[in-house]
Design a protein around this motif. Sequence first.
Motif, PDB file in Angstrom:
ATOM      1  N   PHE A   1      36.048  44.004  40.625  1.00  0.00           N
ATOM      2  CA  PHE A   1      35.705  44.083  39.203  1.00  0.00           C
ATOM      3  C   PHE A   1      36.301  42.904  38.438  1.00  0.00           C
ATOM      4  CE2 PHE A   1      36.969  45.435  34.901  1.00  0.00           C
ATOM      5  CZ  PHE A   1      35.715  45.708  34.362  1.00  0.00           C
ATOM      6  N   CYS A   2      37.570  42.601  38.711  1.00  0.00           N
ATOM      7  CA  CYS A   2      38.239  41.510  37.985  1.00  0.00           C
ATOM      8  C   CYS A   2      37.676  40.148  38.361  1.00  0.00           C
ATOM      9  CB  CYS A   2      39.744  41.556  38.256  1.00  0.00           C
ATOM     10  SG  CYS A   2      40.566  43.016  37.571  1.00  0.00           S
ATOM     11  N   GLU A   3      37.157  40.021  39.587  1.00  0.00           N
ATOM     12  CA  GLU A   3      36.540  38.761  39.991  1.00  0.00           C
ATOM     13  C   GLU A   3      35.181  38.563  39.324  1.00  0.00           C
ATOM     14  OE1 GLU A   3      37.498  36.133  42.182  1.00  0.00           O
ATOM     15  OE2 GLU A   3      39.450  37.043  41.738  1.00  0.00           O
ATOM     16  N   LEU A   4      34.471  39.647  39.101  1.00  0.00           N
ATOM     17  CA  LEU A   4      33.126  39.556  38.546  1.00  0.00           C
ATOM     18  C   LEU A   4      33.106  39.536  37.025  1.00  0.00           C
ATOM     19  CD1 LEU A   4      31.199  42.032  40.901  1.00  0.00           C
ATOM     20  CD2 LEU A   4      31.256  39.529  41.014  1.00  0.00           C
ATOM     21  N   VAL A   5      34.124  40.117  36.413  1.00  0.00           N
ATOM     22  CA  VAL A   5      34.160  40.231  34.945  1.00  0.00           C
ATOM     23  C   VAL A   5      35.315  39.398  34.408  1.00  0.00           C
ATOM     24  CG1 VAL A   5      34.328  41.809  32.995  1.00  0.00           C
ATOM     25  CG2 VAL A   5      33.194  42.552  35.099  1.00  0.00           C
ATOM     26  N   ASN A   6      35.030  38.606  33.421  1.00  0.00           N
ATOM     27  CA  ASN A   6      36.044  37.737  32.830  1.00  0.00           C
ATOM     28  C   ASN A   6      36.863  38.515  31.800  1.00  0.00           C
ATOM     29  OD1 ASN A   6      37.549  35.499  32.072  1.00  0.00           O
ATOM     30  ND2 ASN A   6      35.988  34.751  30.644  1.00  0.00           N
ATOM     31  N   ILE A   7      38.033  38.990  32.215  1.00  0.00           N
ATOM     32  CA  ILE A   7      38.931  39.723  31.326  1.00  0.00           C
ATOM     33  C   ILE A   7      40.311  39.089  31.388  1.00  0.00           C
ATOM     34  CG2 ILE A   7      37.656  41.888  31.570  1.00  0.00           C
ATOM     35  CD1 ILE A   7      39.779  42.841  33.516  1.00  0.00           C
ATOM     36  N   PRO A   8      41.151  39.309  30.376  1.00  0.00           N
ATOM     37  CA  PRO A   8      42.485  38.704  30.369  1.00  0.00           C
ATOM     38  C   PRO A   8      43.310  39.084  31.597  1.00  0.00           C
ATOM     39  CG  PRO A   8      41.952  39.604  28.215  1.00  0.00           C
ATOM     40  CD  PRO A   8      40.867  40.061  29.141  1.00  0.00           C
ATOM     41  N   ARG A   9      44.222  38.199  31.970  1.00  0.00           N
ATOM     42  CA  ARG A   9      45.047  38.431  33.150  1.00  0.00           C
ATOM     43  C   ARG A   9      45.883  39.701  33.015  1.00  0.00           C
ATOM     44  NH1 ARG A   9      47.101  35.991  37.970  1.00  0.00           N
ATOM     45  NH2 ARG A   9      48.533  37.588  38.757  1.00  0.00           N
ATOM     46  N   ALA A  10      46.360  39.982  31.820  1.00  0.00           N
ATOM     47  CA  ALA A  10      47.164  41.192  31.625  1.00  0.00           C
ATOM     48  C   ALA A  10      46.361  42.445  31.957  1.00  0.00           C
ATOM     49  CB  ALA A  10      47.683  41.256  30.186  1.00  0.00           C
ATOM     50  N   ASP A  11      45.102  42.481  31.554  1.00  0.00           N
ATOM     51  CA  ASP A  11      44.241  43.629  31.867  1.00  0.00           C
ATOM     52  C   ASP A  11      43.948  43.705  33.363  1.00  0.00           C
ATOM     53  OD1 ASP A  11      43.882  44.603  29.203  1.00  0.00           O
ATOM     54  OD2 ASP A  11      42.523  42.947  28.817  1.00  0.00           O
ATOM     55  N   GLN A  12      43.795  42.556  34.006  1.00  0.00           N
ATOM     56  CA  GLN A  12      43.585  42.536  35.444  1.00  0.00           C
ATOM     57  C   GLN A  12      44.781  43.150  36.168  1.00  0.00           C
ATOM     58  OE1 GLN A  12      42.369  38.769  37.119  1.00  0.00           O
ATOM     59  NE2 GLN A  12      41.259  38.174  35.274  1.00  0.00           N
ATOM     60  N   ASP A  13      45.985  42.775  35.758  1.00  0.00           N
ATOM     61  CA  ASP A  13      47.191  43.291  36.408  1.00  0.00           C
ATOM     62  C   ASP A  13      47.300  44.805  36.251  1.00  0.00           C
ATOM     63  OD1 ASP A  13      47.790  40.687  37.054  1.00  0.00           O
ATOM     64  OD2 ASP A  13      49.223  40.412  35.418  1.00  0.00           O
TER      65      ASP A  13
END
Length: 290
Positions: free
Chosen positions: A227-239
């Motif tokens: 999901f994080c690879e496909l959607v551009n979201i902030p790094r904090a949200d990815q973590d």
Amino acid sequence: MLLRIISIVFPIFLVVIIGVFYGRKHRPEMVAANRLNMEVFLPALIFTALAGKSFALTDNMPSIVGSLVIVIGSGLLSWPVARAMGFNPKTLVPPTMFNNVGNMGLPLMLLTFGDQALGAAVVLMLIATLLQFVLYPWMINGNSPLATVWREPFILAAALGVTVSLTGITVWPPIMTACKILGDISLGLMIFSLGVRLSTAKLNAWSIGVTGAILTPVTGMITAWIFCELVNIPRADQDILFVFGALPPAVSNFIFAERYNQEPDKVASIVMIGNVMAIVFVPLALALRL
């Protein structure tokens, strides 16, 4: 890095261990305490987090969408594994979908990312809990109590908190302080209650227990990473989403399995072994993201 990871996970596991030993020695009746937590303390925590000035619904959309993807994606990944290994998918799949974001996830995210992560952590817990109330009965017997789930206190507290946030209403500070005092009780009680519950769980099915314990964090982390690879979201949200995906099965899976008579002993094994193996998977997730 190692010291930071230890400092994050050690307090949680220490309280769980205390709960296990206390539970084995005294066999406390936790029904009333857990009911208070679900009906008073947790709703107060949810309202405080969502009605606070630091919470913005639009800023937490990645957590909302990501949690939906991780929960459903974990189920889609684990279903063929259950069939291939000869396990009943209705027994194995739900625990891989609904992880321990309440008892373990909320404290873990606060210790890891600080108070600014409280809003996102609460959103993750709300989505996961709501999906469990709706999807678990549907997966077992084809029925979903969607009409009654909205009566749950945590849902009402969430709706009220979001309303306050969106309308910009200023809640009288003493009321917010009272809610915070009640909400602070919730986190410690959730972790301790997890230990007490694990102290009475039985390991009657090692194979499905180990499989579920591994499958839950692995499918969660894989789905979160995709999901994080496909959607551009902030790094904090990815973590936050990655740590969410790495959490062990929720204790509530055992409660639901008992309610619907879906091999509760096997589900108990998945939950117990999964939370023990969190000692491995949670630090691994933190090491990969911090």
